[in-house]
Design a protein around this motif. Structure first.
Motif, PDB file in Angstrom:
ATOM      1  N   MET A 171      33.928  37.285  56.871  1.00 53.87           N
ATOM      2  CA  MET A 171      33.180  37.130  56.071  1.00 53.87           C
ATOM      3  C   MET A 171      32.639  38.423  54.862  1.00 53.87           C
ATOM      4  O   MET A 171      32.591  38.105  53.882  1.00 53.87           O
ATOM      5  CB  MET A 171      31.605  36.309  56.385  1.00 53.87           C
ATOM      6  CG  MET A 171      31.970  35.123  56.827  1.00 53.87           C
ATOM      7  SD  MET A 171      32.089  33.867  56.558  1.00 53.87           S
ATOM      8  CE  MET A 171      31.046  32.816  56.204  1.00 53.87           C
ATOM      9  N   LEU A 172      32.453  39.505  55.480  1.00 57.14           N
ATOM     10  CA  LEU A 172      32.021  40.766  54.565  1.00 57.14           C
ATOM     11  C   LEU A 172      33.414  40.995  53.772  1.00 57.14           C
ATOM     12  O   LEU A 172      33.521  40.807  52.782  1.00 57.14           O
ATOM     13  CB  LEU A 172      31.960  41.563  55.024  1.00 57.14           C
ATOM     14  CG  LEU A 172      31.113  42.472  54.922  1.00 57.14           C
ATOM     15  CD1 LEU A 172      31.034  42.602  54.106  1.00 57.14           C
ATOM     16  CD2 LEU A 172      31.300  44.181  55.483  1.00 57.14           C
ATOM     17  N   ILE A 201      36.451  38.548  47.145  1.00 60.83           N
ATOM     18  CA  ILE A 201      36.601  37.337  46.019  1.00 60.83           C
ATOM     19  C   ILE A 201      35.674  38.385  44.489  1.00 60.83           C
ATOM     20  O   ILE A 201      35.718  38.298  43.525  1.00 60.83           O
ATOM     21  CB  ILE A 201      35.137  36.660  46.591  1.00 60.83           C
ATOM     22  CG1 ILE A 201      36.258  35.565  47.254  1.00 60.83           C
ATOM     23  CG2 ILE A 201      35.146  35.676  45.475  1.00 60.83           C
ATOM     24  CD1 ILE A 201      35.527  34.649  47.937  1.00 60.83           C
ATOM     25  N   ALA A 202      34.618  38.858  45.451  1.00 65.18           N
ATOM     26  CA  ALA A 202      33.592  39.718  44.435  1.00 65.18           C
ATOM     27  C   ALA A 202      34.599  40.660  43.188  1.00 65.18           C
ATOM     28  O   ALA A 202      34.374  40.384  41.840  1.00 65.18           O
ATOM     29  CB  ALA A 202      32.929  40.806  44.796  1.00 65.18           C
ATOM     30  N   ALA A 203      35.372  41.334  43.912  1.00 60.79           N
ATOM     31  CA  ALA A 203      36.470  42.758  43.385  1.00 60.79           C
ATOM     32  C   ALA A 203      37.615  41.386  42.186  1.00 60.79           C
ATOM     33  O   ALA A 203      37.907  41.999  41.294  1.00 60.79           O
ATOM     34  CB  ALA A 203      37.643  42.905  44.226  1.00 60.79           C
ATOM     35  N   TYR A 241      37.545  42.023  38.470  1.00 56.77           N
ATOM     36  CA  TYR A 241      38.774  42.172  37.397  1.00 56.77           C
ATOM     37  C   TYR A 241      39.070  40.936  36.529  1.00 56.77           C
ATOM     38  O   TYR A 241      39.526  41.596  35.576  1.00 56.77           O
ATOM     39  CB  TYR A 241      39.458  41.967  39.021  1.00 56.77           C
ATOM     40  CG  TYR A 241      41.193  42.284  37.989  1.00 56.77           C
ATOM     41  CD1 TYR A 241      42.154  42.827  37.595  1.00 56.77           C
ATOM     42  CD2 TYR A 241      42.417  40.636  38.287  1.00 56.77           C
ATOM     43  CE1 TYR A 241      43.313  42.998  36.695  1.00 56.77           C
ATOM     44  CE2 TYR A 241      42.988  41.328  36.508  1.00 56.77           C
ATOM     45  CZ  TYR A 241      43.493  42.036  36.674  1.00 56.77           C
ATOM     46  OH  TYR A 241      45.444  42.560  36.653  1.00 56.77           O
ATOM     47  N   VAL A 242      38.908  39.505  36.382  1.00 63.29           N
ATOM     48  CA  VAL A 242      38.943  38.671  36.036  1.00 63.29           C
ATOM     49  C   VAL A 242      38.258  38.950  35.068  1.00 63.29           C
ATOM     50  O   VAL A 242      38.671  38.135  33.105  1.00 63.29           O
ATOM     51  CB  VAL A 242      39.110  37.446  36.393  1.00 63.29           C
ATOM     52  CG1 VAL A 242      38.479  36.010  35.784  1.00 63.29           C
ATOM     53  CG2 VAL A 242      39.840  36.547  37.221  1.00 63.29           C
ATOM     54  N   PHE A 243      36.693  38.301  34.402  1.00 62.03           N
ATOM     55  CA  PHE A 243      35.903  39.111  33.538  1.00 62.03           C
ATOM     56  C   PHE A 243      36.404  39.932  32.998  1.00 62.03           C
ATOM     57  O   PHE A 243      35.676  40.088  31.900  1.00 62.03           O
ATOM     58  CB  PHE A 243      34.756  38.790  34.043  1.00 62.03           C
ATOM     59  CG  PHE A 243      34.414  38.236  34.832  1.00 62.03           C
ATOM     60  CD1 PHE A 243      34.277  36.375  33.676  1.00 62.03           C
ATOM     61  CD2 PHE A 243      33.362  37.470  36.791  1.00 62.03           C
ATOM     62  CE1 PHE A 243      33.792  35.614  33.897  1.00 62.03           C
ATOM     63  CE2 PHE A 243      32.890  36.512  36.613  1.00 62.03           C
ATOM     64  CZ  PHE A 243      32.970  35.094  35.578  1.00 62.03           C
ATOM     65  N   THR A 244      37.098  41.258  33.483  1.00 66.74           N
ATOM     66  CA  THR A 244      36.345  42.559  32.515  1.00 66.74           C
ATOM     67  C   THR A 244      37.941  42.368  31.726  1.00 66.74           C
ATOM     68  O   THR A 244      37.891  43.229  31.074  1.00 66.74           O
ATOM     69  CB  THR A 244      36.668  44.227  33.521  1.00 66.74           C
ATOM     70  OG1 THR A 244      37.705  43.821  34.860  1.00 66.74           O
ATOM     71  CG2 THR A 244      35.427  43.935  34.088  1.00 66.74           C
TER      72      THR A 244
END
Length: 47
Positions: A22-23, A29-31, A35-38
Motif C-alpha cells: 500500500m505504501l 500514485i503521488a509521483a 508528474y501530471v500536474f507539473t
C-alpha cells in the motif's frame, strides 16, 4: 519447533507485506499525480 517459527514469520510478513504494498502504491500514485500536474503547468507557462 520449526513450524512455530515459520508461522511466527508468516504472521509478521502477513501484515507487513500489505502495508509495504500500500505504501509503494501510494508513493507511485503521488509521483504520477505530481508528474501530471507539473507537466501541465510547464505546458501552460510555455504558451
Amino acid at each position: 519447533m520449526m513450524s512455530n517459527e515459520c508461522f511466527a514469520l508468516m504472521g509478521w510478513i502477513g501484515w507487513l507485506m500489505p502495508l509495504a504494498f500500500m505504501l509503494l502504491l501510494g508513493l507511485g500514485i503521488a509521483a504520477l499525480a505530481k508528474y501530471v500536474f507539473t507537466s501541465r503547468r510547464s505546458q501552460e507557462n510555455r504558451s
